[in-house]
Design a protein around this motif. Structure first.
Motif, PDB file in Angstrom:
ATOM      1  N   SER A   1       0.823  -1.205   0.000  1.00 63.77           N
ATOM      2  CA  SER A   1       0.000   0.000   0.000  1.00 63.77           C
ATOM      3  C   SER A   1       0.860   1.259   0.000  1.00 63.77           C
ATOM      4  CB  SER A   1      -0.923   0.009   1.219  1.00 63.77           C
ATOM      5  OG  SER A   1      -1.635   1.218   1.286  1.00 63.77           O
TER       6      SER A   1
ATOM      7  N   LYS B   1      -1.996   6.243  -1.255  1.00 59.95           N
ATOM      8  CA  LYS B   1      -2.560   7.256  -2.161  1.00 59.95           C
ATOM      9  C   LYS B   1      -4.078   7.335  -2.068  1.00 59.95           C
ATOM     10  CE  LYS B   1       1.240   6.975  -5.491  1.00 59.95           C
ATOM     11  NZ  LYS B   1       1.655   6.561  -6.855  1.00 59.95           N
ATOM     12  N   GLN B   2      -4.755   6.187  -1.935  1.00 60.33           N
ATOM     13  CA  GLN B   2      -6.208   6.229  -1.859  1.00 60.33           C
ATOM     14  C   GLN B   2      -6.677   6.875  -0.557  1.00 60.33           C
ATOM     15  OE1 GLN B   2      -8.860   5.019  -4.335  1.00 60.33           O
ATOM     16  NE2 GLN B   2      -9.415   6.733  -2.997  1.00 60.33           N
TER      17      GLN B   2
ATOM     18  N   ASN C   1     -11.538  -3.704  -3.674  1.00 57.38           N
ATOM     19  CA  ASN C   1     -10.556  -3.614  -4.760  1.00 57.38           C
ATOM     20  C   ASN C   1     -10.042  -5.002  -5.098  1.00 57.38           C
ATOM     21  OD1 ASN C   1      -9.349  -0.777  -3.028  1.00 57.38           O
ATOM     22  ND2 ASN C   1     -10.541  -0.700  -4.898  1.00 57.38           N
TER      23      ASN C   1
ATOM     24  N   ALA D   1      -4.768  -1.408  -7.985  1.00 56.68           N
ATOM     25  CA  ALA D   1      -5.063  -0.879  -6.645  1.00 56.68           C
ATOM     26  C   ALA D   1      -3.830  -0.334  -5.935  1.00 56.68           C
ATOM     27  CB  ALA D   1      -5.762  -1.917  -5.776  1.00 56.68           C
TER      28      ALA D   1
ATOM     29  N   GLU E   1      -1.859   5.048  -9.878  1.00 60.19           N
ATOM     30  CA  GLU E   1      -2.558   6.334  -9.756  1.00 60.19           C
ATOM     31  C   GLU E   1      -4.064   6.202  -9.867  1.00 60.19           C
ATOM     32  OE1 GLU E   1      -0.913   9.000  -8.870  1.00 60.19           O
ATOM     33  OE2 GLU E   1       0.912   7.795  -8.908  1.00 60.19           O
ATOM     34  N   GLU E   2      -4.545   5.136 -10.506  1.00 62.26           N
ATOM     35  CA  GLU E   2      -5.975   4.964 -10.717  1.00 62.26           C
ATOM     36  C   GLU E   2      -6.509   3.796  -9.897  1.00 62.26           C
ATOM     37  OE1 GLU E   2      -6.954   6.692 -15.092  1.00 62.26           O
ATOM     38  OE2 GLU E   2      -6.027   4.703 -15.055  1.00 62.26           O
ATOM     39  N   ASN E   3      -7.823   3.784  -9.747  1.00 64.03           N
ATOM     40  CA  ASN E   3      -8.436   2.733  -8.947  1.00 64.03           C
ATOM     41  C   ASN E   3      -9.831   2.442  -9.477  1.00 64.03           C
ATOM     42  OD1 ASN E   3      -8.594   0.811  -6.967  1.00 64.03           O
ATOM     43  ND2 ASN E   3      -8.556   2.225  -5.242  1.00 64.03           N
TER      44      ASN E   3
ATOM     45  N   SER F   1      -9.159   8.257 -11.447  1.00 59.98           N
ATOM     46  CA  SER F   1      -8.161   8.617 -10.443  1.00 59.98           C
ATOM     47  C   SER F   1      -8.669   8.263  -9.060  1.00 59.98           C
ATOM     48  CB  SER F   1      -7.855  10.115 -10.513  1.00 59.98           C
ATOM     49  OG  SER F   1      -8.956  10.863 -10.013  1.00 59.98           O
ATOM     50  N   LYS F   2      -7.752   8.130  -8.121  1.00 67.43           N
ATOM     51  CA  LYS F   2      -8.146   7.805  -6.756  1.00 67.43           C
ATOM     52  C   LYS F   2      -8.936   8.946  -6.121  1.00 67.43           C
ATOM     53  CE  LYS F   2      -4.774   4.197  -6.078  1.00 67.43           C
ATOM     54  NZ  LYS F   2      -3.661   3.585  -5.324  1.00 67.43           N
ATOM     55  N   SER F   3      -8.723  10.160  -6.578  1.00 67.66           N
ATOM     56  CA  SER F   3      -9.541  11.271  -6.096  1.00 67.66           C
ATOM     57  C   SER F   3     -10.969  11.172  -6.630  1.00 67.66           C
ATOM     58  CB  SER F   3      -8.917  12.600  -6.497  1.00 67.66           C
ATOM     59  OG  SER F   3      -7.745  12.850  -5.742  1.00 67.66           O
TER      60      SER F   3
ATOM     61  N   LEU G   1     -12.547   8.335  -7.223  1.00 66.62           N
ATOM     62  CA  LEU G   1     -13.185   7.328  -6.378  1.00 66.62           C
ATOM     63  C   LEU G   1     -13.536   7.925  -5.023  1.00 66.62           C
ATOM     64  CD1 LEU G   1     -12.285   3.588  -6.063  1.00 66.62           C
ATOM     65  CD2 LEU G   1     -12.702   4.934  -4.011  1.00 66.62           C
TER      66      LEU G   1
END
Length: 407
Positions: free
Chosen positions: A213, A216-217, A358, A365, A369-371, A389-391, A393
């Motif tokens: 991990s 970032k998320q 995830n 995950a 940068e993306e999720n 992007s994780k933002s 989500l």
């Protein structure tokens, strides 16, 4: 878009103007067409030649240049996003009261796209009633005025009012381009706890059991919640490479035991708890006092593991009335079922209100940068979370949380 996104980068006249160059480079390198519109005061800190070299566009401050093209109207009307970095107290005041005495303030009046201000000033200026009123007025009109960071200011002063990290500004910019309505001030008065990162369970003075991990998320969740008005405590384990989200109280921890203690303390008066951290299920039963050496006979040491307490289940058991608890599950399929099969059983076992699931593996995950994934609710609803992007989500999750809090 079938063309490069057009971004106007307004630059206010503060010492933090030099950081606008990092934002500019980040935007241009990621494919955005950026027009820099500084104030005259900003050019006393950073010269026009710097902005022109980095953007590839001429730089003007007044309305009497390129008059036939009606620049004072066209720049704002053609933009997909306007950022103001830094937004000084003076510039916020002029924007709030609709002044149009230079190219930047004219652009702010003509823009019909998302407009985001990133304040930077001394603490006393940020906390002054006049500035607070101007910020509230801008927000009431739909502008995004982010919370400033805390830290070293001009001279020897320290406090709230520092410009957010350029990486965070870039993240907010990309979020607003992808979803212009992602940052409403709908969480004001809501107290939030978010955990992030991956815990480390020491084996000896050198080694530990950990996971991939990056945090970032969790940081995205904390950042978006803070910019939507929540009071956020972020409990983070091993995320040293990430910029601290502005407007967030950060608590740094290492082990699962430390994270559990910090989250339980912060959750005592929280309205929402989001357990996004990757918490170790097991720890070495004993900690070696010295580094474990290789055996001369070539044998490998045997490590006995002990189970860590289930933090999420404990939070659910001890929750106060009305508290909303969100879990995260990193899953892989196996002979007992697929990712969603495991997730549904975990949701029932943990008892949380929402569970973000995830599917993990190489390039998914963790450390990206993306999720994507699924959002499961205790009432049986299941929602696919599109790749983004994780933002993005994070914004989607806070939408659901806001609706849940209103029920």
């Amino acid at each position: 878009m079938d063309r490069r996104p057009r971004v106007v980068l307004g630059v206010g006249g503060g010492i933090a103007a030099y950081k606008a160059c990092e934002v500019l480079r980040g935007l241009t390198e990621s494919g955005h067409d950026v027009r820099v519109v500084p104030t005259e005061a900003a050019l006393r800190f950073v010269g026009a030649a710097t902005f022109e070299a980095l953007s590839g566009h001429p730089v003007h401050t007044g309305v009497f240049t390129e008059v036939p093209d009606v620049q004072h109207v066209r720049v704002g009307k053609d933009a997909d996003l306007v950022l103001v970095v830094p937004a000084t107290a003076d510039l916020l005041a002029r924007a709030a009261h609709g002044l149009a005495d230079d190219l930047l303030t004219n652009t702010l009046l003509t823009a019909r796209c998302p407009v985001a201000f990133f304040p930077a000033m001394h603490t006393e200026m940020w906390e002054h009633p006049a500035t607070r009123d101007n910020v509230a007025l801008l927000r009431s009109r739909g502008a995004v005025v982010t919370e400033p960071d805390s830290g070293r200011l001009t001279g020897a002063d320290t406090g709230k009012g520092r410009l957010a990290d350029p990486r965070e500004i870039l993240d907010v910019a990309r979020l607003l381009l992808a979803r212009p309505d992602a940052l409403p001030r709908d969480l004001e008065g809501v107290r939030v706890v978010v955990s992030a990162g991956g815990t480390r369970e020491p084996l000896d003075p050198v080694r530990y059991l950990g996971n991939r991990s990056s945090g970032k998320q969790g940081y995205a969740l904390a950042r978006v919640a803070a910019q939507r008005g929540a009071a956020v405590t972020l409990v983070a384990a091993h995320t040293l490479a990430l910029p601290e989200p502005a407007g967030v109280d950060l608590v740094s921890v290492s082990t699962a035991e430390q994270l559990g203690k910090a989250v339980r303390t912060a959750a005592a008066d929280a309205d929402v708890v989001v357990m996004a951290a990757a918490v170790a299920d097991f720890r070495p039963e004993s900690l070696a006092e010295h580094k474990i050496k290789k055996a001369d006979d070539g044998s490998a040491p045997v490590v006995t593991l002990a189970r860590n307490p289930d933090i999420l289940a404990g939070l659910v058991a001890d929750r106060r009335p009305g508290q909303l608890i969100v879990g995260f599950a990193a899953e892989t399929g196996d002979e007992r079922g697929g990712v969603l099969d495991h997730a549904r059983r975990k949701l029932a076992r943990k008892g949380c209100d929402l569970l973000v699931v995830n599917a993990v593996g190489e390039g998914r995950a963790f450390e990206v940068e993306e999720n994507t994934g699924w959002l499961l609710s205790a009432d049986g609803e299941e929602r696919k979370l599109p790749l983004g992007s994780k933002s993005q989500l994070a914004a989607t999750l806070w939408d659901v949380v806001f609706q849940s809090l209103r029920r």
